[in-house]
Structure formats: structure tokens, C-alpha cells
Design an enzyme around this catalytic site. Structure first.
Site, PDB file in Angstrom:
ATOM      1  N   GLN A 139       0.706  -1.439   0.269  1.00  0.00           N
ATOM      2  CA  GLN A 139       0.167  -0.116  -0.007  1.00  0.00           C
ATOM      3  C   GLN A 139       0.598   0.941  -0.165  1.00  0.00           C
ATOM      4  O   GLN A 139       0.395   1.825  -0.410  1.00  0.00           O
ATOM      5  CB  GLN A 139      -1.108   0.388   1.198  1.00  0.00           C
ATOM      6  N   CYS A 194      -5.273   0.095   3.026  1.00  0.00           N
ATOM      7  CA  CYS A 194      -5.442  -1.437   3.989  1.00  0.00           C
ATOM      8  C   CYS A 194      -6.884  -1.974   3.289  1.00  0.00           C
ATOM      9  O   CYS A 194      -7.112  -2.955   2.871  1.00  0.00           O
ATOM     10  CB  CYS A 194      -5.313  -1.495   5.504  1.00  0.00           C
ATOM     11  N   HIS A 213      -6.383  -0.988  12.391  1.00  0.00           N
ATOM     12  CA  HIS A 213      -6.118  -1.929  10.595  1.00  0.00           C
ATOM     13  C   HIS A 213      -6.269  -2.523   9.923  1.00  0.00           C
ATOM     14  O   HIS A 213      -6.522  -3.378  10.965  1.00  0.00           O
ATOM     15  CB  HIS A 213      -4.145  -1.901  11.197  1.00  0.00           C
ATOM     16  N   ASN A 269      -0.609  -9.737   4.861  1.00  0.00           N
ATOM     17  CA  ASN A 269      -0.945  -7.862   5.452  1.00  0.00           C
ATOM     18  C   ASN A 269      -1.096  -7.146   3.784  1.00  0.00           C
ATOM     19  O   ASN A 269      -0.169  -7.838   2.822  1.00  0.00           O
ATOM     20  CB  ASN A 269       0.499  -7.884   6.025  1.00  0.00           C
TER      21      ASN A 269
END
Ligand SMILES: *[C@@H]1O[C@H](CO)[C@@H](O)[C@H](O)[C@H]1NC(C)=O
Ligand SMILES: *[C@@H]1O[C@H](CO)[C@@H](O)[C@H](O)[C@H]1NC(C)=O
Ligand SMILES: *[C@@H]1O[C@H](CO)[C@@H](O)[C@H](O)[C@H]1NC(C)=O
Length: 332
Positions: free
Chosen positions: A134, A140, A279, A299
Site C-alpha cells: 500500500q 489497507c 489496520h 498483510n
């Protein structure tokens, strides 16, 4: 005697400083770091040394059995924790306007479900192998939305298509999303439903900043028909969903300094909050390592963060870091 001591410590100090300088040059090269001026670079070097000390101390403690995970230097090595939190966290954000809060369907697990001890959707081909990055943008929410839909689309059609996070960034503002300033996966699933599709990443690549909406119906890669919200804080339901549905979007408290430099092992952070969620990422499976149960989380901080872009989050530890606080997945 005093003089000798003085020379020895000065020498030792100079040697340590030399070593730090070598590591610093390596760090700058590997992560393509450039600074405006010497003063700025000296300041960043100071932060780097503090971070290095934190990482080394943590890893020594891990060797002594005090932690179940290790830390490592990564691209965030020249950022203070406060800067890191400001730039990388906060991407999971509730809309200020409650008219853009969408509620999904309730989760109904199959009756008498018996879930496996471990599952990994990567091995079943339902997860894109690229680790998204990102960059310095709070997107996210867009990457976990695309990741969860990529999984559901694959399980329905047999085709694994990488979907456009940029499409969500640029076009889902009416649904409460705010580009680099944060958003929600549920608002994204709602946008994709109403819009009747989301473009492929290949046709609408990531730019790490919000732009004009350039959605093009000829390049739709997947659609959804709504979404399911998992019951809040219920890890049993979360594990049933991972086992029976596929990759699941979740959000966590990632604000502990240990998370900035996570490397490997089961992330176990007792100070983590179950409610201060900042997050989001995607759970693509779960398993057990050395008696510690964990979720496999993908992630979107590139493959230099964590374990090749992944982190093992503690499982069945009282909803640690809020892992089961906001789970959801798209219906296809
Ligand atoms: C939409 O995509 C198609 C296929 O890639 C392309 O031919 C067309 O020019 C695009 N339309 C616009 C307005 O960009
Ligand atoms: C958690 O979810 C499971 C599966 O849906 C359900 O059987 C159980 O009653 C839930 N637990 C609580 C405390 O709500
Ligand atoms: C956890 O929180 C306590 C109380 O705020 C603090 O004293 C301690 O240093 C924290 N531990 C870590 C590992 O951050």
C-alpha cells in the site's frame, strides 16, 4: 589506568559507530532511501539506531524464551513509532456519516460443522501470491477487500484474478471510503455490489494516491452480491468461517511498536487492544506452531515486512488485537 580505559571505551564506541554506519548504508541501499540534507539524514540515522537497539533487545529476549516471535529491520527502520502509526495505521476507519454504514447479513455456520485443525487457502490456490504494498497510504481496507473477493471469486469460478484496489480508492467515496485516509471492507463490498463489479488490477493498477474514478466496465474482474458480518469478538465463528468459506477480511489493533518490525513466529502481544482497531488485512488460514495457535494473515506492506509479507496472529487468546472484532467476507 584511567587513560587506558578511556582509550578502550572510545575505541569500542568508534567500532560500534562504524558498524552502525555500515548497516545504515546497507539499509539506505536496500530500501532506496534518500534524504533532503545531511541534517535530515543524521536525524534518521539516530532513529535507525534506536530501532536497531529495540529489535536486538527483543530478539535476545526471544532467545531467552520471553517472546514467541522475532523482530527484524525493515523499510520502516528510519521512522519513529509515532510516525509509523501516523502513516501506516488508521486505514481502517469508520465513516463519520452514519448513512454510509452498511450492515452485512448475519453468519449462519453449517450445522454440526467439524472444522480441521489447520487450513491454508494458499495451498488451495485461492490467494494471489503477490504481496501487495500500500506504500505510505492508508489503503489497507481496499487491499483486504480485494483479497477476500479474489478468494471467493476463485472458489466459485476456479479463476484467480487480481483485483484493483485503486478502483476502490477512486470510486467508492459515496460509500464512505476516503482513499488514503481510510475506509472499510464492508463499504467496498457494498460498492462492488451496487457498481456490479470491480476492475482487474492489470487494467487499473495501484497508484498509492486517490485519483479520478476510471472504472471501465469492459475490465470487470469479479462481482459480489453483498457481504456477511461475522459476530463480533467470536473466534469460534471466525475459525468456522475461515475453514468453510475462505479468506476473511479482519481488522486489528496494530499500534504496538513490536508490530512495526515483526519478523516471524506467533505474534503475541498482551497489550494489544480488542477495540482500538486501526489496520485491516486478510486471514487466509490457521494452524499451530510449538503449541501456539495462530491465524495466517496476509498483510499489504510489501514482502520486506514480516514473514515474506505474512504475520501469524495469536489464535484463541481472548480475541487478541481484536482479530475477531470486525470479520467479514463478500458473497459471490
Ligand atoms: C475500456 O477498456 C477497453 C478494453 O481494455 C478499452 O478498449 C476501452 O478503450 C476502455 N475505455 C475507456 C473509456 O478507457
Ligand atoms: C460464537 O459463534 C458460534 C458459531 O456461530 C456459536 O455457536 C456460538 O454460540 C457463538 N458464541 C457466542 C458467545 O455468541
Ligand atoms: C504494556 O502496557 C503496560 C502498561 O501500560 C506498560 O507498562 C508496558 O511497558 C507495556 N508493555 C509493552 C511490551 O509495551
Amino acid at each position: 589506568m584511567k587513560l587506558i580505559y578511556f582509550f578502550i571505551t572510545t575505541f569500542a564506541f568508534a567500532q560500534a559507530e562504524n558498524q552502525h554506519t555500515t548497516l545504515w548504508n546497507l539499509f539506505k541501499n536496500v530500501h532506496n532511501k534518500q534524504y533532503n540534507n545531511l541534517q535530515d539524514e543524521q536525524y534518521r540515522f539516530g532513529i535507525f539506531k534506536n530501532n536497531l537497539a529495540l529489535i536486538n533487545q527483543h530478539n535476545l529476549e526471544t532467545d531467552l524464551g520471553l517472546h514467541s516471535y522475532t523482530l527484524k529491520m525493515n523499510q520502516f527502520g528510519d521512522m519513529t513509532h509515532e510516525e509509523f502509526a501516523r502513516t501506516m495505521l488508521g486505514g481502517f476507519k469508520m465513516p463519520s456519516d452514519s448513512s454510509t454504514k452498511f450492515v452485512g447479513r448475519p453468519f449462519h455456520p453449517p450445522s454440526n460443522v467439524d472444522i480441521p485443525a489447520a487450513i491454508d487457502w494458499r495451498q488451495k490456490g485461492a490467494v494471489i501470491s503477490v504481496i501487495e504494498n500500500q506504500q505510505q497510504c492508508g489503503s489497507c481496507w481496499a487491499f483486504t477487500a480485494t483479497c477476500a473477493l479474489e478468494g471467493q471469486h476463485f472458489l466459485k469460478t476456479g479463476e484467480l484474478v487480481r483485483l484493483s484496489a485503486q478502483n476502490l480508492m477512486d470510486c467508492s467515496g459515496k460509500f464512505g471510503n476516503q482513499g488514503c485516509n481510510g475506509g472499510l471492507m464492508d463499504s467496498s463490498f457494498q460498492y462492488i455490489k451496487v457498481n456490479k463489479g470491480i476492475d482487474t488490477e492489470a487494467s487499473y493498477p495501484y497508484e498509492a494516491q486517490e485519483g479520478d474514478c476510471r472504472f471501465n466496465r469492459s475490465n470487470v474482474g469479479a462481482t459480489d452480491t453483498g457481504f456477511v458480518d461475522l459476530p463480533q469478538g467470536n473466534e469460534t465463528a471466525l475459525q468456522i468461517a475461515i475453514a468453510t468459506v475462505g479468506p476473511i477480511s479482519v481488522a486489528i489493533d496494530a499500534s504496538q511498536s513490536s508490530f512495526q518490525f515483526y519478523s516471524s513466529g506467533v505474534y503475541d502481544e498482551p497489550n494489544c487492544s480488542t477495540t482500538n482497531i486501526d489496520h485491516s488485512f486478510t486471514l487466509v488460514g490457521y494452524d499451530t506452531y510449538q503449541g501456539k495457535q495462530y491465524y495466517i494473515a496476509k498483510n499489504s506492506w510489501g514482502d520486506t515486512w514480516g514473514n515474506k509479507g505474512y504475520v501469524w496472529m495469536s489464535r484463541n487468546k481472548n480475541n487478541q488485537c481484536g482479530i475477531a472484532s470486525t470479520g467479514s467476507y463478500p458473497l459471490v
